[in-house]
Write a protein that holds these residues in place. Structure first.
Motif, PDB file in Angstrom:
ATOM      1  N   GLU A 190      -0.599  -3.277   2.793  1.00 61.57           N
ATOM      2  CA  GLU A 190      -0.911  -1.928   3.252  1.00 61.57           C
ATOM      3  C   GLU A 190      -1.125  -0.976   2.075  1.00 61.57           C
ATOM      4  O   GLU A 190      -1.985  -0.093   2.123  1.00 61.57           O
ATOM      5  N   THR A 191      -0.353  -1.170   1.005  1.00 64.08           N
ATOM      6  CA  THR A 191      -0.550  -0.369  -0.207  1.00 64.08           C
ATOM      7  C   THR A 191      -1.895  -0.694  -0.842  1.00 64.08           C
ATOM      8  O   THR A 191      -2.634   0.191  -1.274  1.00 64.08           O
ATOM      9  N   ALA A 192      -2.222  -1.983  -0.881  1.00 61.63           N
ATOM     10  CA  ALA A 192      -3.504  -2.417  -1.454  1.00 61.63           C
ATOM     11  C   ALA A 192      -4.675  -1.896  -0.625  1.00 61.63           C
ATOM     12  O   ALA A 192      -5.722  -1.518  -1.176  1.00 61.63           O
ATOM     13  N   ARG A 193      -4.496  -1.837   0.686  1.00 61.29           N
ATOM     14  CA  ARG A 193      -5.545  -1.311   1.566  1.00 61.29           C
ATOM     15  C   ARG A 193      -5.790   0.171   1.283  1.00 61.29           C
ATOM     16  O   ARG A 193      -6.942   0.625   1.186  1.00 61.29           O
ATOM     17  N   LYS A 238      -7.928  -7.384  -4.977  1.00 61.48           N
ATOM     18  CA  LYS A 238      -6.490  -7.372  -4.680  1.00 61.48           C
ATOM     19  C   LYS A 238      -6.245  -7.235  -3.177  1.00 61.48           C
ATOM     20  O   LYS A 238      -5.407  -7.936  -2.604  1.00 61.48           O
ATOM     21  N   TYR A 239      -6.995  -6.350  -2.548  1.00 64.09           N
ATOM     22  CA  TYR A 239      -6.878  -6.130  -1.101  1.00 64.09           C
ATOM     23  C   TYR A 239      -7.209  -7.398  -0.317  1.00 64.09           C
ATOM     24  O   TYR A 239      -6.468  -7.793   0.597  1.00 64.09           O
ATOM     25  N   GLU A 240      -8.310  -8.039  -0.664  1.00 62.23           N
ATOM     26  CA  GLU A 240      -8.734  -9.236   0.062  1.00 62.23           C
ATOM     27  C   GLU A 240      -7.765 -10.397  -0.132  1.00 62.23           C
ATOM     28  O   GLU A 240      -7.516 -11.176   0.795  1.00 62.23           O
ATOM     29  N   LYS A 241      -7.190 -10.506  -1.344  1.00 68.21           N
ATOM     30  CA  LYS A 241      -6.206 -11.560  -1.604  1.00 68.21           C
ATOM     31  C   LYS A 241      -4.950 -11.344  -0.753  1.00 68.21           C
ATOM     32  O   LYS A 241      -4.444 -12.275  -0.126  1.00 68.21           O
TER      33      LYS A 241
END
Length: 251
Positions: free
Chosen positions: A139-142, A181-184
């Motif tokens: 959620e942070t990466a999103r 990072k988000y996709e990972k």
């Protein structure tokens, strides 16, 4: 070096805060994975329900432990009176034996219930919590991904002078980094949710069977079936004198 780290953190915090406020006031766009977010919300709801079951099971263990202790004391009192009351020796004697048997079966049931509590606690506070920690990172990466995406979009709509092109290249690079990072993390969450569901079904199938069989055998007065249930699930009892809340040990 420390200044650069603090500066980078400050810029990142600013962008994310701006994005968060923009989303809350309905001005900014938010990347949404409906299927994944539905699964995440279901996990949070499941965790709340399992926490309730865990709380009730612990309360049952504590209450039942007190009952067993009372039966133990009552059995000792009856046995003592049996020795000191010749005219009621037989009556006190069989009541003492009954309480001792109930106490023994109660300790066996406590072994099963404590094993149930321990397993549910591990599932809720370790397995589910571990997955939710990854969810928080996701959620942070999103949020970071959307913040840097918005920043890139705003720069792309501005004038294309030399200074802007340089900032655009930097924004593109930062956006790509946060997108990766988000996709990972999105993939990590999907995998963890899948394995958690499989693990939950496996654990609960075993624990609900144990709980049902042990409770049923105890209240039916079937000592043999009760002891067989503990053997089936490899639960070993401690010897009397172990610390509260029970005289048992799970394996």
């Amino acid at each position: 070096e420390k200044f650069d780290i603090v500066k980078k953190w400050g810029i990142n915090t600013y962008k994310c805060t701006k994005q968060l406020i923009s989303e809350r006031f309905g001005r900014g766009s938010r990347t949404v994975d409906l299927e994944l977010e539905t699964q995440i919300e279901l996990l949070r709801e499941t965790k709340r329900k399992y926490e309730c079951v865990l709380q009730l099971a612990r309360a049952l263990t504590n209450h039942f432990y007190s009952l067993v202790q009372t039966q133990h004391a009552l059995g000792d009192a009856f046995a003592d009176l049996s020795q000191k009351s010749p005219e009621l020796q037989e009556e006190f004697g069989y009541n003492a034996e009954t309480q001792k048997l109930l106490c023994k079966n109660g300790e066996t049931l406590l072994g099963a219930v404590n094993f149930f509590v321990s397993s549910i606690n591990t599932l809720v506070n370790k397995t589910m919590e571990d997955t939710l920690m990854t969810v928080k990172q996701y959620e942070t990466a999103r949020l970071e991904y959307d913040a840097y995406r918005t920043d890139l979009e705003e720069l792309s709509m501005g004038p294309r002078d030399a200074s802007t092109l340089c900032r655009l290249d930097t924004a593109q690079s930062q956006f790509q980094s946060h997108k990766d990072k988000y996709e990972k993390l999105r993939a990590d969450v999907a995998i963890k949710l899948k394995f958690l569901e499989e693990n939950k079904i496996k654990v609960m199938h075993k624990q609900l069977l144990l709980f049902h069989n042990a409770i049923s055998a105890y209240f039916a007065g079937n000592q043999q079936q009760l002891e067989q249930t503990l053997k089936q699930f490899n639960i070993k009892l401690k010897t009397p004198g172990a610390e509260k809340p029970s005289w048992l040990e799970e394996q």
